[in-house]
Design an enzyme around this catalytic site. Structure first.
Site, PDB file in Angstrom:
ATOM      1  CG  ASP A   1      -2.003   0.971   1.385  1.00 30.35           C
ATOM      2  OD1 ASP A   1      -2.811   1.077   0.440  1.00 30.35           O
ATOM      3  OD2 ASP A   1      -1.878   1.697   2.077  1.00 30.35           O
TER       4      ASP A   1
ATOM      5  CD  GLU B   1      -2.211   2.222  -3.635  1.00 29.47           C
ATOM      6  OE1 GLU B   1      -3.379   2.580  -3.752  1.00 29.47           O
ATOM      7  OE2 GLU B   1      -1.527   2.572  -2.550  1.00 29.47           O
TER       8      GLU B   1
HETATM    9  C1  GLC Z   1      -4.160   2.914  -0.784  1.00 25.15           C
HETATM   10  C2  GLC Z   1      -5.404   2.374  -0.571  1.00 25.15           C
HETATM   11  C3  GLC Z   1      -6.505   3.070  -0.188  1.00 25.15           C
HETATM   12  C4  GLC Z   1      -6.500   3.673   1.279  1.00 25.15           C
HETATM   13  C5  GLC Z   1      -4.930   4.217   1.016  1.00 25.15           C
HETATM   14  C6  GLC Z   1      -4.420   4.906   2.557  1.00 25.15           C
HETATM   15  O1  GLC Z   1      -4.162   3.955  -1.638  1.00 25.15           O
HETATM   16  O2  GLC Z   1      -5.565   1.656  -1.772  1.00 25.15           O
HETATM   17  O3  GLC Z   1      -7.682   2.276  -0.396  1.00 25.15           O
HETATM   18  O4  GLC Z   1      -7.247   4.451   1.847  1.00 25.15           O
HETATM   19  O5  GLC Z   1      -3.802   3.646   0.638  1.00 25.15           O
HETATM   20  O6  GLC Z   1      -4.000   3.575   3.127  1.00 25.15           O
END
Ligand code: GLC
Length: 560
Positions: free
Chosen positions: A215, A280
């Site tokens: 994440d 991500e």
């Molecule tokens: C990422 C997740 C999202 C979350 C953010 C903070 O972007 O996909 O859902 O709100 O991180 O952890």
């Protein structure tokens, strides 16, 4: 990471490269299936429904966070990264789920949330108690404020969810939260923080987890030298990453972040087969692939592809660049159309160009009104196109049912912190998180024995798995057929573009099968080749608008 071949995938469970062209299904646990009837999806619900995934034909599932959490951000506020939220089950339930997934031939990925913890995490509670200058505060980013009495935030940094990224605590200090205030940012210069995440990676790897989704992978390293650098109005938010895509942003995509992933790769490579990981990172393509290098995470989500509109020219360009940059990094490409953070693609692909999705959601999906049938048609075409590309595809729960965005959720049911943090300007992401419909009837269409935590629209009955299993030509049937065929057809990771008319995309994969998508407004003749699958039936032997076909190598037989 062990040797990567770009040749045809080996499907044995021990293949270290299993992920290079895998199809990975994202489960948002609270919205997948509720076994205990409390309205929230849970781990046992997932276990009961795993045959849905094996029948679908995916290779792996990725679970969004199921860890103990106050749910200030749908579970991405993690209070204990090495446990299961009691509302979702126990570690034993988790182990049983992994065992069943493996028995069915499915790999399991879990989410790691390293940028921040929950404010309920023991570390943060200790930091609050311990006061300024303490070792406990050093694990987070606490700073004195500006102004004569420290009454102003330490910098002008804005939270992704809206408002200042700093919150003041009763003793006067401020802490950084790039997301919700309940998600304090960790300080990755702190060795204890680094060691703890190595422990977490080993904890889940030892339990048999095959990989990790990281994440906010681009957020960990921060330039916290004093005085903190203000960003000004122009460089706040995601746009700054386009302008400052050179590692110079104070808290996104800094070059030092890669050192963390090189360290993690050593941890992950100690397992057989090595554990895979996917970043991500909402950063431009050429920066994103750095996270996917062989000695780092291995893959990174391709959000540029997700953000590309329904245009042949733009798609061809983004596909070409994505393949080139992935190849240069030694990674396989990734493709994603939907996830728990964006408007579902069955709706998004028919939003007129230039529409602000937030404004559309705020209007309850009415301004502009969209053509749902066309959206589904495009979504099906987009799926066949995606699944024909070399590399991994990530599919989001419910897209195999063609689910649209639930754009008209009433304000009183909204849970996403974005709604409150933006002062009711952005509704947030609940519309893509509405619990799945499994059956035509029942209080939550088979999601669980009672009502679901977010209301489902009545239209979900006809989108349910049950309804689609009975309907010839359903979207579920299309996904099942496509995934079965893909396994047979998949060769190496090469792609060759074929000449095609404007508004049409065609490419050939190794072994000679090809994919053609008509993004124009007119039907186009089908090139020679055996017709294997279409997203929408042919129109007088022609490929209609918003349609994709897969073609084999043999000449087309009359009447096919
Ligand atoms: C990422 C997740 C999202 C979350 C953010 C903070 O972007 O996909 O859902 O709100 O991180 O952890």
């Amino acid at each position: 990471m062990t040797e990567r071949s770009a040749s045809a995938p080996d499907i044995s469970p021990k293949d270290p490269n299993w992920w290079r062209q895998a199809v990975i299904y994202q489960i948002y646990p609270r919205s997948f299936a509720d076994a205990d009837g409390d309205g929230l999806g849970d781990i046992r619900g997932i276990t009961h429904r795993l045959t849905h995934l094996s029948t679908l034909g995916v290779d792996a599932l990725w679970l969004s966070p199921f860890y103990p959490s106050e749910l200030a951000d749908g579970g991405y506020d993690v209070a204990d990264p090495r446990d299961v939220d009691p509302r979702l089950g126990t570690l034993d339930d988790f182990d049983a789920m992994v065992a069943e997934a493996h028995r069915l031939g499915l790999k399991v990925l879990v989410d790691i949330v390293p940028n921040h913890t929950s404010d309920q995490h023991v570390w943060f509670q200790e930091a609050l108690r311990s006061g300024p200058g303490s070792a406990a505060r050093d694990r987070y980013v606490f700073r004195d404020g500006r102004g004569a009495h420290g009454e102003l935030p330490p910098s002008d940094w804005q939270s992704v969810f809206g408002g200042s990224a700093w919150r003041q605590v009763p003793d006067g200090q401020w802490y950084l939260h790039l997301f919700a205030p309940e998600q304090p940012d960790l300080d990755w210069d702190n060795e204890e923080v680094r060691a703890d995440f190595r422990t977490t990676l080993r904890f889940w790897s030892d339990r048999g987890v095959d990989g990790f989704r990281i994440d906010v992978a681009h957020g960990l390293a921060k330039d916290l030298t004093e005085p903190l650098r203000d960003l000004g109005d122009d460089l706040q938010g995601e746009e700054a990453l386009v302008t400052m895509a050179d590692g110079s942003h104070p808290f996104y995509d800094r070059d030092e972040v890669h050192e963390i992933y090189r360290d993690w790769r050593k941890v992950l490579d100690a397992y057989t087969p090595p554990r895979m990981a996917v970043a991500e990172a909402w950063v431009p393509n050429h920066r994103r692939v750095l996270y996917a290098r062989a000695d780092e995470l291995g893959q990174a989500f391709n959000f540029e592809y997700l953000k590309t509109g329904w245009s042949a020219r733009e798609l061809r360009e983004v596909i070409t660049v994505s393949l080139d940059t992935a190849r240069a990094a030694g990674a396989s490409a990734t493709w994603v159309l939907s996830n728990h953070d964006v408007v579902r693609h069955a709706s998004r692909l028919v939003l007129p160009e230039g529409t602000d999705p937030d404004a559309w959601l705020l209007s309850g999906g009415r301004a502009p009104a969209i053509d749902a049938a066309r959206g589904l048609r495009r979504a099906r075409a987009a799926t066949l196109l995606m699944l024909a590309l070399p590399g991994s595809s990530y599919v989001y729960q419910g897209e195999e049912l063609g689910l649209p965005e639930v754009a008209d959720l009433p304000p009183e049911v909204l849970q996403d912190p974005i709604w409150e943090q933006t002062g009711h300007v952005r509704k947030g992401r609940d519309g893509c998180r509405v619990p799945l419909p499994w059956t035509r009837t029942g209080p939550s269409y088979g999601f669980g024995p009672g009502a679901a935590w977010l209301p489902q629209p009545e239209s979900f009955a006809s989108y349910s798995v049950e309804a689609q299993e009975e309907a010839e030509g359903s979207t579920l049937e299309l996904y099942r057929t496509a995934l079965r065929l893909r396994r047979k057809l998949l060769g190496d990771e090469s792609l060759t573009w074929a000449d095609s008319a404007p508004g049409v995309l065609q490419f050939v994969r190794s072994g000679g099968w090809s994919c053609i998508t008509n993004l124009s407004r007119e039907p186009v003749p089908l090139p020679p080749g055996e017709l294997l699958l279409t997203s929408t039936p042919l129109e007088n032997g022609h490929l209609g608008p918003d349609t994709t076909a897969w073609l084999g190598t043999t000449p087309q037989r009359p009447g096919t």
